[in-house]
Design a protein around this motif. Sequence first.
Motif, PDB file in Angstrom:
ATOM      1  N   SER A 197       2.907   3.699  -2.330  1.00 60.48           N
ATOM      2  CA  SER A 197       4.329   3.432  -2.134  1.00 60.48           C
ATOM      3  C   SER A 197       4.562   2.057  -1.503  1.00 60.48           C
ATOM      4  O   SER A 197       5.554   1.401  -1.789  1.00 60.48           O
ATOM      5  N   THR A 198       3.607   1.625  -0.661  1.00 60.81           N
ATOM      6  CA  THR A 198       3.740   0.296  -0.065  1.00 60.81           C
ATOM      7  C   THR A 198       3.809  -0.775  -1.147  1.00 60.81           C
ATOM      8  O   THR A 198       4.611  -1.706  -1.080  1.00 60.81           O
ATOM      9  N   PHE A 199       2.934  -0.613  -2.139  1.00 58.68           N
ATOM     10  CA  PHE A 199       2.913  -1.622  -3.200  1.00 58.68           C
ATOM     11  C   PHE A 199       4.154  -1.533  -4.064  1.00 58.68           C
ATOM     12  O   PHE A 199       4.695  -2.528  -4.511  1.00 58.68           O
ATOM     13  N   GLN A 200       4.598  -0.309  -4.274  1.00 57.99           N
ATOM     14  CA  GLN A 200       5.800  -0.162  -5.092  1.00 57.99           C
ATOM     15  C   GLN A 200       6.970  -0.857  -4.432  1.00 57.99           C
ATOM     16  O   GLN A 200       7.790  -1.484  -5.093  1.00 57.99           O
ATOM     17  N   ARG A 201       7.000  -0.746  -3.106  1.00 57.66           N
ATOM     18  CA  ARG A 201       8.079  -1.426  -2.400  1.00 57.66           C
ATOM     19  C   ARG A 201       7.912  -2.941  -2.550  1.00 57.66           C
ATOM     20  O   ARG A 201       8.849  -3.654  -2.828  1.00 57.66           O
ATOM     21  N   ALA A 202       6.682  -3.402  -2.393  1.00 58.12           N
ATOM     22  CA  ALA A 202       6.447  -4.844  -2.454  1.00 58.12           C
ATOM     23  C   ALA A 202       6.708  -5.399  -3.839  1.00 58.12           C
ATOM     24  O   ALA A 202       7.020  -6.574  -3.995  1.00 58.12           O
ATOM     25  N   LEU A 203       6.608  -4.553  -4.842  1.00 55.79           N
ATOM     26  CA  LEU A 203       6.843  -5.025  -6.208  1.00 55.79           C
ATOM     27  C   LEU A 203       8.283  -5.465  -6.400  1.00 55.79           C
ATOM     28  O   LEU A 203       8.601  -6.159  -7.355  1.00 55.79           O
ATOM     29  N   LYS A 204       9.141  -5.027  -5.499  1.00 52.78           N
ATOM     30  CA  LYS A 204      10.538  -5.409  -5.628  1.00 52.78           C
ATOM     31  C   LYS A 204      10.922  -6.470  -4.616  1.00 52.78           C
ATOM     32  O   LYS A 204      12.097  -6.765  -4.440  1.00 52.78           O
ATOM     33  N   ASP A 205       9.939  -7.020  -3.957  1.00 49.52           N
ATOM     34  CA  ASP A 205      10.209  -8.028  -2.939  1.00 49.52           C
ATOM     35  C   ASP A 205      10.834  -9.258  -3.584  1.00 49.52           C
ATOM     36  O   ASP A 205      10.498  -9.621  -4.706  1.00 49.52           O
ATOM     37  N   PRO A 206      11.762  -9.906  -2.869  1.00 47.49           N
ATOM     38  CA  PRO A 206      12.356 -11.118  -3.457  1.00 47.49           C
ATOM     39  C   PRO A 206      11.355 -12.257  -3.587  1.00 47.49           C
ATOM     40  O   PRO A 206      11.535 -13.142  -4.419  1.00 47.49           O
ATOM     41  N   ASN A 207      10.318 -12.266  -2.774  1.00 54.70           N
ATOM     42  CA  ASN A 207       9.343 -13.354  -2.859  1.00 54.70           C
ATOM     43  C   ASN A 207       8.371 -13.106  -4.005  1.00 54.70           C
ATOM     44  O   ASN A 207       7.687 -12.084  -4.051  1.00 54.70           O
ATOM     45  N   GLN A 208       8.302 -14.072  -4.898  1.00 59.97           N
ATOM     46  CA  GLN A 208       7.480 -13.882  -6.095  1.00 59.97           C
ATOM     47  C   GLN A 208       5.999 -13.720  -5.756  1.00 59.97           C
ATOM     48  O   GLN A 208       5.278 -12.996  -6.436  1.00 59.97           O
ATOM     49  N   LEU A 209       5.549 -14.393  -4.702  1.00 63.09           N
ATOM     50  CA  LEU A 209       4.128 -14.284  -4.378  1.00 63.09           C
ATOM     51  C   LEU A 209       3.779 -12.910  -3.847  1.00 63.09           C
ATOM     52  O   LEU A 209       2.692 -12.392  -4.087  1.00 63.09           O
ATOM     53  N   ILE A 210       4.714 -12.304  -3.133  1.00 61.22           N
ATOM     54  CA  ILE A 210       4.464 -10.956  -2.641  1.00 61.22           C
ATOM     55  C   ILE A 210       4.480  -9.971  -3.798  1.00 61.22           C
ATOM     56  O   ILE A 210       3.624  -9.096  -3.906  1.00 61.22           O
ATOM     57  N   ARG A 211       5.422 -10.168  -4.712  1.00 60.37           N
ATOM     58  CA  ARG A 211       5.441  -9.312  -5.902  1.00 60.37           C
ATOM     59  C   ARG A 211       4.112  -9.425  -6.640  1.00 60.37           C
ATOM     60  O   ARG A 211       3.507  -8.439  -7.038  1.00 60.37           O
ATOM     61  N   ALA A 212       3.685 -10.678  -6.787  1.00 60.12           N
ATOM     62  CA  ALA A 212       2.463 -10.896  -7.559  1.00 60.12           C
ATOM     63  C   ALA A 212       1.255 -10.266  -6.875  1.00 60.12           C
ATOM     64  O   ALA A 212       0.446  -9.606  -7.523  1.00 60.12           O
ATOM     65  N   SER A 213       1.153 -10.440  -5.569  1.00 57.67           N
ATOM     66  CA  SER A 213      -0.045  -9.912  -4.923  1.00 57.67           C
ATOM     67  C   SER A 213       0.005  -8.387  -4.879  1.00 57.67           C
ATOM     68  O   SER A 213      -1.039  -7.737  -4.968  1.00 57.67           O
ATOM     69  N   ALA A 214       1.203  -7.824  -4.779  1.00 52.82           N
ATOM     70  CA  ALA A 214       1.305  -6.363  -4.826  1.00 52.82           C
ATOM     71  C   ALA A 214       0.812  -5.850  -6.175  1.00 52.82           C
ATOM     72  O   ALA A 214       0.050  -4.888  -6.248  1.00 52.82           O
ATOM     73  N   LEU A 215       1.213  -6.535  -7.216  1.00 53.76           N
ATOM     74  CA  LEU A 215       0.780  -6.123  -8.553  1.00 53.76           C
ATOM     75  C   LEU A 215      -0.731  -6.263  -8.686  1.00 53.76           C
ATOM     76  O   LEU A 215      -1.410  -5.428  -9.277  1.00 53.76           O
ATOM     77  N   ARG A 216      -1.240  -7.340  -8.102  1.00 54.32           N
ATOM     78  CA  ARG A 216      -2.675  -7.587  -8.188  1.00 54.32           C
ATOM     79  C   ARG A 216      -3.460  -6.451  -7.566  1.00 54.32           C
ATOM     80  O   ARG A 216      -4.420  -5.950  -8.132  1.00 54.32           O
ATOM     81  N   VAL A 217      -3.036  -6.057  -6.366  1.00 49.43           N
ATOM     82  CA  VAL A 217      -3.793  -5.023  -5.669  1.00 49.43           C
ATOM     83  C   VAL A 217      -3.555  -3.669  -6.319  1.00 49.43           C
ATOM     84  O   VAL A 217      -4.498  -2.914  -6.550  1.00 49.43           O
ATOM     85  N   LEU A 218      -2.318  -3.395  -6.631  1.00 47.75           N
ATOM     86  CA  LEU A 218      -2.006  -2.101  -7.255  1.00 47.75           C
ATOM     87  C   LEU A 218      -2.846  -1.893  -8.508  1.00 47.75           C
ATOM     88  O   LEU A 218      -3.417  -0.834  -8.734  1.00 47.75           O
ATOM     89  N   SER A 219      -2.945  -2.964  -9.302  1.00 48.86           N
ATOM     90  CA  SER A 219      -3.669  -2.801 -10.558  1.00 48.86           C
ATOM     91  C   SER A 219      -5.178  -2.804 -10.345  1.00 48.86           C
ATOM     92  O   SER A 219      -5.923  -2.427 -11.237  1.00 48.86           O
ATOM     93  N   SER A 220      -5.619  -3.241  -9.159  1.00 49.76           N
ATOM     94  CA  SER A 220      -7.061  -3.227  -8.912  1.00 49.76           C
ATOM     95  C   SER A 220      -7.543  -1.902  -8.365  1.00 49.76           C
ATOM     96  O   SER A 220      -8.737  -1.674  -8.255  1.00 49.76           O
ATOM     97  N   ILE A 221      -6.607  -1.037  -7.973  1.00 50.06           N
ATOM     98  CA  ILE A 221      -7.016   0.272  -7.462  1.00 50.06           C
ATOM     99  C   ILE A 221      -7.347   1.150  -8.648  1.00 50.06           C
ATOM    100  O   ILE A 221      -6.485   1.522  -9.415  1.00 50.06           O
ATOM    101  N   ARG A 222      -8.624   1.433  -8.788  1.00 50.38           N
ATOM    102  CA  ARG A 222      -9.048   2.140 -10.003  1.00 50.38           C
ATOM    103  C   ARG A 222      -8.928   3.649  -9.814  1.00 50.38           C
ATOM    104  O   ARG A 222      -9.911   4.344  -9.644  1.00 50.38           O
ATOM    105  N   VAL A 223      -7.694   4.129  -9.784  1.00 48.88           N
ATOM    106  CA  VAL A 223      -7.449   5.556  -9.648  1.00 48.88           C
ATOM    107  C   VAL A 223      -6.666   5.993 -10.882  1.00 48.88           C
ATOM    108  O   VAL A 223      -5.541   5.558 -11.087  1.00 48.88           O
TER     109      VAL A 223
END
Lengths: 1087, 418
Positions: free
Chosen positions: A118-144
């Motif tokens: 949920s933390t990443f989902q929240r960050a995915l909507k962050d106004p800062n593009q770099l935070i959005r990007a890094s959230a996506l990066r980590v979310l997609s790296s979690i191999r679940v």
Amino acid sequence: MSSNSFAYSEQSGGGEAAELGQEATSTISPSGAFGLFSSDMKKNEDLKQMLESNKDSAKLDAMKRIVGMIAKGKNASDLFPAVVKNVASKNIEIKKLVYVYLVRYAEEQQDLALLSISTFQRALKDPNQLIRASALRVLSSIRVPIIVPIMMLAIKEASADLSPYVRKNAAHAIQKLYSLDPEQKEMLIEIIEKLLKDKSTLVAGSVVMAFEEVCPDRIDLIHKNYRKLCNLLVDVEEWGQVVIIHMLTRYARTQFVSPWKEGDGLEDKEKDFYDSDEEQKEKTDKGKKPYTMDPDHRLLIRSTKPLLQSRNAAVVMAVAQLYWHIAPKSEAGIISKSLVRLLRSNREVQYIVLQNIATMSIQRKGMFEPYLKSFYVRSTDPTMIKILKLEILTNLANEANISTLLREFQTYVKSQDKQFAAATIQTIGRCATNISEVTDTCLTGLVCLLSNRDEIVVAESVVVIKKLLQMQPVQHGEIIKHMAKLLDSITVPVARASILWLIGENCERVPKIAPDVLRKTAKSFTGEDDLVKLQILNLGAKLYLTNSKQTKLLTQYILNLGKYDQNYDIRDRTRFIRQLIVPNEKSGALSKYAKKIFLAQKPAPLLESPFKGRDHYQLGTLSHTLNTTATGYLELSNWPEVAPDPSVRNVEVIELAKEWTPAGKAKKENPDKKFYSESAEEEEDSSESSSDSESESGSESGEQDDEGDSSEESSEHESESGSGSEAENKRAANKNSKTKGKSDSEDVDKENENSKTSDSSNAESSSIEDSSSDSASESESESESESRKVTKEKENKTKQDRNPLTKDVSLLDLDDFNPVSTPVARPTPALSPSLIADLEGLNLSASSSVISVSTPVFVPVKTHVLLHRMSGKGLAAHYFFPRQPCVFGDNMVSVQITLNNTTDWKVENIHIGEKKLPVGMQMHVFNPIESLEPEGSITVSMGIDFCDSTQTASFQLCTKDDCFSVNIQPPVGELLLPVAMSEKDFKKEQGMLTGMNETSTVIIAAPQNFTSSVILQKVVNVANVGVVPSGQDNIHRFAAKTVHSGSLMLVTVELKEGSTAQLIINTEKTVIGSLLLRELKPVLSQG
Amino acid sequence: MIHSLFLINCSGDIFLEKHWKSVVSQSVCDYFFEAQEKAADVENVPPVISTPHHYLISIFRDKLFFVSVIQTEVPPLFVIEFLHRVADTFQDYFGECSEAAIKDNVVIVYELLEEMLDNGFPLATESNILKELIKPPTILRSVVNSITGSSNVGDTLPTGQLSNIPWRRAGVKYTNNEAYFDVVEEIDAIIDKSGSTVFAEIQGVIDACIKLSGMPDLSLSFMNPRLLDDVSFHPCIRFKRWESERVLSFIPPDGNFRLISYRVSSQNLVAIPVYVKHSISFKENSSCGRFDITIGPKQNMGKTIEGITVTVHMPKVVLNMNLTPTQGSYTFDPVTKVLTWDVGKITPQKLPSLKGLVNLQSGAPKPEENPSLNIQFKIQQLAISGLKVNRLDMYGEKYKPFKGVKYVTKAGKFQVRT
């Protein structure tokens, strides 16, 4: 999932997970649980405590130590629960290190990893593009695997993001998702298709990488983007360039006709040296058969040329292989200069480049001849480099330069590096066979080497001389005699074997020496190497046939020795030779031809380059380096006979004009720049405005969107402004409906609140225990205890505030471009965290205002085993979900447990013992049962608050004498309470839960399964949902809310043509939503 | 692409591992150790090794092996180039790329690796961007950090990655605006026994140190650009301008970077600035030999040649050397058999020489080849190719920068066969 696996086996797999569960509880009561930890866990106890401290510095130190452990490869997975809690840390370094940890261990601790989503989902909507990007990066790296739908949604959303950086990360995420779940291929291809159209240089490299990984065979996706990619290539970052060039090479080989003349490839290999001729021929050939190159083919060759100047060796090599494989042969020459330049680089680069040059130099000598001296060997080169250089020098040798080369080789032969010296001798041998002018010179030189002091050099020379003599029918008696003498001193088996073979082959030319050699070797036979023994046998056989008078006995003796040799090859050979040469009654017709068999004219060996076979691999690839096909190697196809339709690459006129003029590039960059800077400003603006003007922000941000869009691309200006105004109209209409809906709902709201107050005492008492529960439950309790005191006005205001905002998102989503919407959607950081929680709480109560819990449509009678009578010493327990609102607490799911006594005696004092619950979970136990008669059964009910997760509740069921550990894991469908609502309300709520909150899938099943009764029955069987009356026959809607947080869960089954249906789930609780989707899908599709 | 990375020191310890996809067990390195054992010399470990399930691509830098694990087809140079970029980054951050430095800064190393690759595909490799994301450690900063509790991770997010010029960060400010260029040329040569040149060419680089505020747009022109035969550029250089006008036009990165590297066309005769007179002989059937070398200047364009060192890998049978230099000092390492003579400057009046006896292992056959001499030297204020910078212009900013150009000629792979 580990929690499933240990349902019944506490001793084996269960132990670990139970411990984990305990760690989680230990955050609540650290004192109680410690006694159970194994000694191994104690070691990390201090780290755990540091992580739980309030000080960031202590946490940071702990994380640094943990990262140190990971780096050394030590296992730190037992700290997972303690670490993952810090995922939302404000300190950016802690956060980053937690990400590192999470990505490393999420695969092993899938259930716990879900807590961070949920933390990443929240960050995915962050106004800062770099935070959005890094959230996506980590979310997609979690191999679940369970979060695949969430990842899919996130990628989809990010691929339409305004920021090219986020889109780049989306392209990276595509590959990760694909490797996690290849079934998503089709959907991913759609996203790739969309991203390939992207004009940003940042995205191009990454998306082509994704293309290569996911669907390299879908060459049709490239057509429309081909010209764009060629033109962008120079500005793409270097790693992307490599990938794009390799892909375009393959593309070109399928789409264009060969620029080489007919049969050129073959001829070329045969006649290596006449390449000035070749060029001429090519010219005349061109005159004969008009070949016109496709302008697109030319475009590719032209646009890659500047990259030969790149500082990155990989880029240069990529361009070189492109020229080699697709450019006309006359133009490929320019790559040699750049490749030679790479030889100045470090040894690894040299190694690869030299390998490729070696392959090239076999086919087209002329290319590298001017750089002959660049391949001269230095004494300080590593051996592997020396040998590769030697290989190239051999390939380049011709009549003109052989004398210079031989002089150079003379130096090499004397080298202290004996392996290299031996290779040089081989090389000389090859030169001698290839260039007949120098054969004699080489031979004399090699004979001189026979007197060398180093054995390896001599042995190698012998082997090479043997090969040379074989090719020369001329008499070389002297050399053979010399070599026969060497036999006394030389010990290297290959060399001895070579000499023996040579003498045997020429035994008639050296009649005096040969028998003597046989005599000597017969003496030493037993001590020889196997290789030599075979040759002694051969020599004996040959002499027996030519000179049987002198050697008959000797040969017999050797054959006898061979008969009893330890090596079966030698025994075999002995038997074979004896049968063939020694005449006896059994020997057949063959012995007559023995002489012909043994002393036949043997063809001379062909001395070939070891790089000869490599040319069928694409240059610069791993497969070429290894000379075997590597996994994932994509074969380069042959040129097509007839070019496929070139018009597929045509793009719409406007774009064409823009892209085709090379000078236009500079111009094109300008709007790009403006575009970037504006988007940044825009973001700032919008975030400000949304914080400043609370009630007005909806309409204002809408206006901004329109502005932003129209400046974004002037070419599409008209169409966009059209859609913009349309959107505005819609928005206005929606506003109206909203105010109406609000007035409707207000009285319901009140009612709801009243009903809640009665429960509040219960809820509050439980929330005290629950100190570290997640934010959702916190906000819930807050909203319950505090929000009632807040005035109605505030509630209204926030409702007004939030709802139009979320509405914006969905509207823009529909229009399929998604500019600043996401930043606006979130409450801005200007609001204090508590206020955010407040708002969320309000929002929840607001959303529940239109709905009321209804009675379950259907109660399945399926029971689950809690305790089997075998393991319960005769006490059996079953549980089932009665789907009734729980009387013990609002957040609890009611569970009925039926206890059976199968023993012959009374079971006394049945009660629940120690509970091992994950964080936040609560349980209301049943009153102890005093006694249960034999064959008696009793049904009790209890309540469990599962916190809207499918985590297992473990506890002990105790009798007077025993304790049994049991688990209850709720099916996801039981975490819901049915909700009655009208179709209109449903649609409204659904409209607010789009984007990230929506998961969907396609179901295929036989038509008879798609009747409304069947669907209804199937859905309610799986999940405790309420039916929403539907106006359309083909759409079925179901509504429910989660028990714990009361979030809406909207299920839609929309029947499509044929036998497919779309299943859509809208909910804020995306994890539960996707779980439910997974449960429903197989049920609906099965017959 | 790149699955995992293992860092291995010379004694074969895996001291760091990082995985970008699923975890690959350390045991995969056993294949590497096997190859290493077979190769005997570290220099000869093949860069690409195939194992049953993976491919290992490795580089050897500063006594460390960087071993990357690959699972599918990928251009090997891609990986090699990237690994070198990683090593460069470590060098840049910690001043040296050694085991100790990496172990001391393991957290920064991890953070860097995390930023440099995403799912095995390079993400941010420009040092300017990385430095904004993760600040390099300095003594001052580590002291400050321990007191204030602040961290090395930048809280401002880098803008460079998002712009069209990813190599330059925004908002650069200096009080003294300076731009320095070093033109460094290296002579690669092989000289044969008789003193004639077998092979010689000039390789040059222009290294820049730019400390300019704002977004300067520079253009550098040469007096004789035709000399440059084959050039490779930093990505900041506008290729079109070079093609049409032979002018280097670029918006520079901030700080130190390599602007171009070039080769001077091989048609031009290369002036060899030194000559060596040598006589090395080993007597048959005796355990000694004579060693005599003299170095003198040749075509040095009136500049002094300095920093001369001669390195000789003597044959294995050499036990010891008894030499007397007329200038400088010499060392002989009896284990590696390497003779190093540190000569210093050449003064034409008295040519430096090194004479003496060589002790050989008794009974061993005399070496058949004389060792070759590797020579290092340096000539200040001279570009041996004759390349000259004409002018440097700056556009886009108002201030007047301080500009400077320095020329140096060095010996590259300069080898004299004897």
